[in-house]
Write a protein that holds these residues in place. Structure first.
Motif, short mmCIF file in Angstrom:
data_model
loop_
_atom_site.label_atom_id
_atom_site.label_comp_id
_atom_site.label_asym_id
_atom_site.label_seq_id
_atom_site.Cartn_x
_atom_site.Cartn_y
_atom_site.Cartn_z
N ASP A 70 -7.88 -4.20 1.70
CA ASP A 70 -6.96 -4.62 2.76
C ASP A 70 -7.73 -5.36 3.85
N GLU A 87 -5.61 4.56 4.22
CA GLU A 87 -6.18 3.80 3.11
C GLU A 87 -7.55 4.36 2.77
N THR A 98 -11.24 -0.18 -0.20
CA THR A 98 -9.92 -0.80 -0.26
C THR A 98 -10.11 -2.31 -0.17
N ALA A 131 -5.31 7.69 0.34
CA ALA A 131 -3.85 7.71 0.38
C ALA A 131 -3.25 8.73 -0.59
N GLU A 135 -7.33 1.19 -4.38
CA GLU A 135 -7.18 2.50 -3.74
C GLU A 135 -7.56 3.57 -4.76
N THR A 147 1.57 3.23 -3.64
CA THR A 147 0.97 4.56 -3.68
C THR A 147 2.04 5.63 -3.86
N ILE A 184 -3.25 -3.07 -5.65
CA ILE A 184 -4.10 -2.72 -4.52
C ILE A 184 -5.34 -2.01 -5.03
N TYR A 213 0.82 -1.22 0.00
CA TYR A 213 0.00 0.00 0.00
C TYR A 213 0.85 1.26 0.00
#
Length: 424
Positions: free
Chosen positions: A331, A161, A329, A164, A48, A14, A46, A10
């Motif tokens: 995660d 998150e 997200t 970000a 995001e 990012t 990811i 992450y």
């Protein structure tokens, strides 16, 4: 500038996208061949907001690439940024194995290399104070000698998150730790154009920053949830109590993290609270409040489970709307919603899960490992929007358990819901 980023999770991925957006060349290095291939093909590893578009843009402009080995990546580089994980060890301390390994790889890649100016090696992984001096610097010294062509910096990140990218370009603060506490030209150039208070400090002051921030966030969440549990027991509106509390911006700070609702989770707060407790115990410091945070959080998870199933018949069919710890997200690391799902399955409920950001076949790395260690049947449990809408429309769910804003994507009709993200 030419920037090399080690670890494309992450934080690292990012950062790679944002730094490329700033006009710099970025090479990402990660041990996962699958992740590297996906990035080079234009698929973000990811979920995001904005990063997929930024990856496409960076690839088209030739500013982003990824690889599994350092090779010649450091040739001509200005900054190497280390973003590898520091997961919790069995005793609660941070596992520094990945940091040490990457540091050795960077040092070995610089053996015999002549540089016009030192390479700035900046660490963003969460460190115990003293790590730069006690672990990182000795690794470079042992391989490169006292005249190593590097400058070590510690630069903690403050990315949330779900926001970000916005946080990268508008952080609450910029903290840069160096050996003498003086500015590093490369790090200042990296942050050029970003408006935020800048603190040039020594290593240890920079290293403790994330512990202070994340533990404070955990304190706020745990405090709010203890008030929320008390309100539930007393038949008091937790929502109205929260509105009164956060209206006082003169004394009670702000509404962030102080709203009774879900337990804290994710890859930072639990890990850093455990690590700070370990540091305190290791140094003979008594921190009863901090030590109680994880226990309070676990108590809240169980109370939310009881609240979610209150009045449900054994074996009832239920839907969890939102599995990741934050909507938008993917995660799942230490997500309280994963714990909730596990408890529901153990109690015999017929569980289905809807989360539009999660695809079982796209999970990678630590996220993949955590998800399947906690929910081995994750792929079977996940349902798509059409299935969830149709099932809810027929009234086949005894209850929809809402954990975050994911529910906004669904057409639940008249299905009964319990919102765990905002206790009423």
């Amino acid at each position: 500038m030419k920037v090399i980023i080690f670890g494309l999770g992450y934080v690292g991925f990012t950062a790679a996208c944002c730094i490329a957006r700033q006009g710099h060349e970025v090479i990402g290095v990660d041990v996962s061949a699958r992740k590297v291939a996906e990035i080079n093909e234009g698929t973000a590893p990811i979920v995001e907001p904005e990063v997929s578009e930024m990856l496409t843009e960076g690839l088209a402009q030739g500013r982003i690439s990824a690889r599994t080995e350092i090779g010649d990546a450091l040739d001509g580089a200005d900054i190497a940024i280390v973003c590898v994980g520091t997961p919790s060890a069995a005793d609660g301390a941070h596992n520094m194995g990945y940091v040490a390994d990457v540091s050795r790889q960077i040092a070995r890649a610089l053996v015999g290399v002549s540089r016009a100016k030192p390479l700035t090696v900046a660490y963003r992984s969460t460190f115990r104070p003293g790590t730069c001096e006690g672990l990182v610097q000795p690794i470079f010294d042992s391989i490169l000698g006292d005249d190593a062509p590097i400058t070590i910096a510690y630069n903690p990140e403050f990315l949330r998150e779900g926001s970000a990218v916005a946080d990268y370009f508008a952080p609450p603060k910029i903290v840069i730790g160096t050996k003498d506490g003086k500015p590093d030209a490369a790090m200042d150039a990296l942050h050029e154009g970003i408006e935020a208070p800048v603190f040039h400090v020594g290593y240890r002051e920079a290293e403790i920053t994330k512990f202070v921030d994340n533990t404070w966030h955990a304190v706020k969440v745990a405090f709010a949830n203890e008030i929320g549990r008390t309100c539930l027991q007393l038949g008091v509106s937790a929502q109205q109590v929260h509105e009164i509390f956060v209206s006082d911006t003169k004394l009670n700070i702000s509404p962030y993290y102080t709203r009774p609702g879900g337990a804290f989770g994710g890859s930072c707060l639990p890990k850093d609270v455990r690590a700070l407790s370990h540091i305190a115990a290791d140094t003979g410091t008594n921190l009863p409040l901090v030590d109680s945070l994880i226990r309070s959080n676990e108590a809240h998870k169980h109370r939310l489970f009881e609240y979610a199933v209150e009045g449900l018949a054994p074996g009832a069919r239920v839907l969890i709307a939102g599995l990741a710890f934050k909507a938008g997200t993917d995660d799942l690391r230490e997500s309280p919603n994963v714990d909730l799902a596990r408890k529901l399955l153990a109690a015999g409920y017929a569980l289905e899960i809807y989360d539009p950001a999660i695809r079982a076949d796209m999970l990678v790395g630590a996220n993949l490992g955590y998800a399947y260690s906690q929910l081995p049947d994750l792929e079977r449990l996940l349902v798509d929007k059409a299935h969830a809408d149709a099932t809810a429309g027929k009234g086949d769910y005894a209850r929809v358990i809402v954990t975050n804003a994911t529910v906004k994507d669904l057409d639940l009709g008249g299905a009964e819901t319990r919102d765990l993200g905002s206790l009423k």
